[in-house]
Each structure stands twice: as C-alpha cells, then as structure tokens.
Design an enzyme around this catalytic site. Sequence first.
Site, PDB file in Angstrom:
ATOM      1  N   LYS A 107       4.034  -5.807   8.104  1.00 46.22           N
ATOM      2  CA  LYS A 107       2.784  -6.125   8.800  1.00 46.22           C
ATOM      3  C   LYS A 107       2.986  -7.199   9.864  1.00 46.22           C
ATOM      4  O   LYS A 107       2.151  -7.377  10.743  1.00 46.22           O
ATOM      5  CB  LYS A 107       1.707  -6.533   7.793  1.00 46.22           C
ATOM      6  CG  LYS A 107       2.111  -7.624   6.832  1.00 46.22           C
ATOM      7  CD  LYS A 107       1.164  -7.677   5.630  1.00 46.22           C
ATOM      8  CE  LYS A 107       1.728  -8.533   4.509  1.00 46.22           C
ATOM      9  NZ  LYS A 107       1.075  -8.374   3.239  1.00 46.22           N
ATOM     10  N   LYS A 158      13.498 -15.250   6.595  1.00 44.87           N
ATOM     11  CA  LYS A 158      12.283 -15.961   7.025  1.00 44.87           C
ATOM     12  C   LYS A 158      12.603 -17.313   7.634  1.00 44.87           C
ATOM     13  O   LYS A 158      11.933 -17.760   8.553  1.00 44.87           O
ATOM     14  CB  LYS A 158      11.310 -16.125   5.851  1.00 44.87           C
ATOM     15  CG  LYS A 158      10.605 -14.839   5.492  1.00 44.87           C
ATOM     16  CD  LYS A 158       9.397 -15.099   4.606  1.00 44.87           C
ATOM     17  CE  LYS A 158       8.650 -13.808   4.329  1.00 44.87           C
ATOM     18  NZ  LYS A 158       7.569 -13.949   3.371  1.00 44.87           N
ATOM     19  N   LYS A 179      12.628  -2.522   7.595  1.00 43.41           N
ATOM     20  CA  LYS A 179      11.504  -2.278   6.678  1.00 43.41           C
ATOM     21  C   LYS A 179      10.181  -2.273   7.457  1.00 43.41           C
ATOM     22  O   LYS A 179      10.021  -3.056   8.392  1.00 43.41           O
ATOM     23  CB  LYS A 179      11.503  -3.427   5.658  1.00 43.41           C
ATOM     24  CG  LYS A 179      10.466  -3.346   4.599  1.00 43.41           C
ATOM     25  CD  LYS A 179      10.499  -4.582   3.707  1.00 43.41           C
ATOM     26  CE  LYS A 179       9.692  -5.723   4.299  1.00 43.41           C
ATOM     27  NZ  LYS A 179       9.287  -6.751   3.343  1.00 43.41           N
TER      28      LYS A 179
HETATM   29  P1  AMP Z   1       3.910  -8.890   0.132  1.00 45.92           P
HETATM   30  O1  AMP Z   1       2.440  -9.046   0.262  1.00 45.92           O
HETATM   31  O2  AMP Z   1       4.675  -8.963   1.400  1.00 45.92           O
HETATM   32  O3  AMP Z   1       4.456  -9.806  -0.925  1.00 45.92           O
HETATM   33  O4  AMP Z   1       4.184  -7.418  -0.410  1.00 45.92           O
HETATM   34  C1  AMP Z   1       3.418  -6.856  -1.433  1.00 45.92           C
HETATM   35  C2  AMP Z   1       4.141  -5.707  -2.084  1.00 45.92           C
HETATM   36  O5  AMP Z   1       4.440  -4.684  -1.121  1.00 45.92           O
HETATM   37  C3  AMP Z   1       5.501  -6.109  -2.713  1.00 45.92           C
HETATM   38  O6  AMP Z   1       5.626  -5.417  -3.940  1.00 45.92           O
HETATM   39  C4  AMP Z   1       6.493  -5.594  -1.714  1.00 45.92           C
HETATM   40  O7  AMP Z   1       7.731  -5.311  -2.322  1.00 45.92           O
HETATM   41  C5  AMP Z   1       5.810  -4.331  -1.211  1.00 45.92           C
HETATM   42  N1  AMP Z   1       6.265  -3.926   0.130  1.00 45.92           N
HETATM   43  C6  AMP Z   1       6.191  -4.651   1.262  1.00 45.92           C
HETATM   44  N2  AMP Z   1       6.672  -3.944   2.316  1.00 45.92           N
HETATM   45  C7  AMP Z   1       7.067  -2.730   1.830  1.00 45.92           C
HETATM   46  C8  AMP Z   1       7.664  -1.566   2.416  1.00 45.92           C
HETATM   47  N3  AMP Z   1       7.934  -1.491   3.708  1.00 45.92           N
HETATM   48  N4  AMP Z   1       7.944  -0.514   1.592  1.00 45.92           N
HETATM   49  C9  AMP Z   1       7.656  -0.574   0.273  1.00 45.92           C
HETATM   50  N5  AMP Z   1       7.100  -1.644  -0.338  1.00 45.92           N
HETATM   51  C10 AMP Z   1       6.797  -2.713   0.428  1.00 45.92           C
END
Ligand code: AMP
Length: 329
Positions: free
Chosen positions: A197, A112, A194
């Site tokens: 969003k 990041k 990965k």
């Molecule tokens: P965040 O809002 O980015 O903190 O992500 C929320 C949750 O989604 C966290 O548990 C992340 O590990 C999971 N997450 C985000 N992107 C992915 C992905 N591509 N595959 C699986 N889990 C994800």
Amino acid sequence: MSKIVYSALQPSGKLTIGNYLGSIKNFKKLQDEYECFFNVADLHSITVPQEPKSIRERSLDLIAIFLASGLDPEKSTLFVQSHVSQHASLAWVLNCMSYMGQLSRMTQFKEKSQKSEENLNAGLFTYPVLMAADILLYQTDLVPVGVDQKQHLELARDLAIRFNNKYSQTFTVPEGIIGKETGKIMNLKNPEKKMSKSDPDQNSFILLLDDEETIKRKISKAVTDSMANFDYNDEQKGLKNLINMYIAFSNKTKEEIILKYKNENYSVFKEDLGQLISDSLKDLREKYFEYIKDKQYLEKVMEQGAQKASYIANKTLRKVYKKVGFLPR
Ligand code: AMP
C-alpha cells in the site's frame, strides 16, 4: 479445547488485495473452527510517521472491514491493540530477552530503515518483539499471515522457547498459516516486488475498496510478458501473480485456469480476472460502507473486544511477571 488464532493488521494506509488475500480472507473460515483474536495494530503503525487523524480513521476502517468480511464479534474477538495495555508490558519483558544481533538481521527492519534514514527509531528495531508479545499473550497456536511476516513469527517462536526454557513452561509456541498462492501477492507493475500500500505507483496495487472500473483498469495494465497469447510457464512472474489471484478468488486450480485460457489473448484473461475480483469483493465493499456509517456500533464492538482480550492477556502477563520475579500488587 479449541486452538487459538491471532492475527493483526496495521491501520497505516488503505488495505490492498495483498493484505486481504494474505490475511483477512482466511479469518472467516478460521472463526468457525477456532478461538480467534483479530487486532488493529495501532502501536505497530507509529514505527513510521503517521498523521494522528489518519490512524483514528484507519483503525475504525479496519474494524468495519473485519465485520464486512464476515467476522462475527460474538465468535471472534475484534479489538484495538492500544486498548489492551498488556501488549506493551509484555513487549518490554521480551525486549530484555531479545538479542540485538537477531533483531538487526530482520529483513523488514533493514528495508524500512533504509527507506527513512531520518526515522530510524528504536520502535522500528523492536517492532518484531512487540509482534511476539501480541501473539504470545493469547497462548496462540496459529497465526495466519503473509510470507513477509515469516521471519518475525520465527522470532516469536524463539522467544517463547527461550522464556519457557529459562523460567518453565509459560507460552504456547505458535505456528504460521501461510497461503501457498496467497502468501505473497506481487506488485502489478513489477512482479519482483511485493504488492504494498505504500508504493507510490497507484497502478501497482489494487485496494480492497477500489470500485469495479478501477479494478478492471489496473488489471488491464498489469505486466504479463512480451508474448501476445496465454502460454504459461513458471518463469512468467507477472502472469503467475495474476493466476494466483484468479485461484484465490475462484477456487479453480492452476491447471484448470491454464487450460481455460490457453492460446487466448491476454485481454480475455484479464477482463475475466478483473470482473472476478470485483464481483468477489462486492459484498465486502457494500457491507463496509454500511458498517462505517455506524460509529456507535463499531465502538461497541471494540470495547467488548478489548474487555475480552484484556482478561486473557492479563492472565498471561501475571504469570510472566511472577516468573520473572516482580512482586504481586
Ligand atoms: P500489515 O498491515 O502491513 O502488517 O499487513 C497485514 C497482513 O497482510 C500481514 O499478515 C501481512 O503479511 C499481509 N500482507 C501484506 N502485504 C501482502 C502481500 N503483498 N501479499 C500477501 N500478504 C500480504
């Protein structure tokens, strides 16, 4: 006493099916067995630039999505991080026990900070310490997250152990729950990355609230490989990612899926997968649009959640302050 589960999502952009499969999809099952805390991590979200209006909208969205995914506010505590001031207070104490070296090795910080030189703020650096505080405040046993949070979870464990060793037993040392097939859903256009969003290519991810036509179109454009027919081996990363989604939404095994589509044209497999994803999310989509209209109810859920979370968080924080040597009020 039942085990405690904690997990959070940031209100920063629309959720993808990666977020859903890596975290939310598991929450409903967990709430029947454990004492669960699910959080809208708004404090975390401002570590990168955000529009205030967007944080407000996305935070309500997340509460509506929690409810639409089947979470029951009578069973699970659903709340917004900034409503429970103990998160930031505990983070400060843990900051003072965190090593700069360990924080600078965090992969997500490295990634990041490279993306936005002008936004290299201290919050981005100490983000994992706040996450440790989130988890440790509730004496959490289990944390359902995606693979990308594994290193941060390791830090939460380290900090719990370090604090317990220095001041006596205070924190439960948490364990992760990371799905084998769903812990890391990959980008549809580049299966080395990965699914995220924040990717500028709209076709690289499926949003949780995408409609049927959009889901099918994105799946039909997803990369597989240069072979025309379905003949799977583990090196086919694009296909493997699509199969993982199929497994997660159908509860079929990998072997069953491979057998079903062997030698079929990819378009047959993709058509079925697009339909499967859309059908599986239909109920959530419809319920989300109902809940999001009822702002009063969402506010009630948040308020009730914050009250319950604060009560428990405060018990932990009081213990911590006392052990560290702060005078009682
Ligand atoms: P965040 O809002 O980015 O903190 O992500 C929320 C949750 O989604 C966290 O548990 C992340 O590990 C999971 N997450 C985000 N992107 C992915 C992905 N591509 N595959 C699986 N889990 C994800």
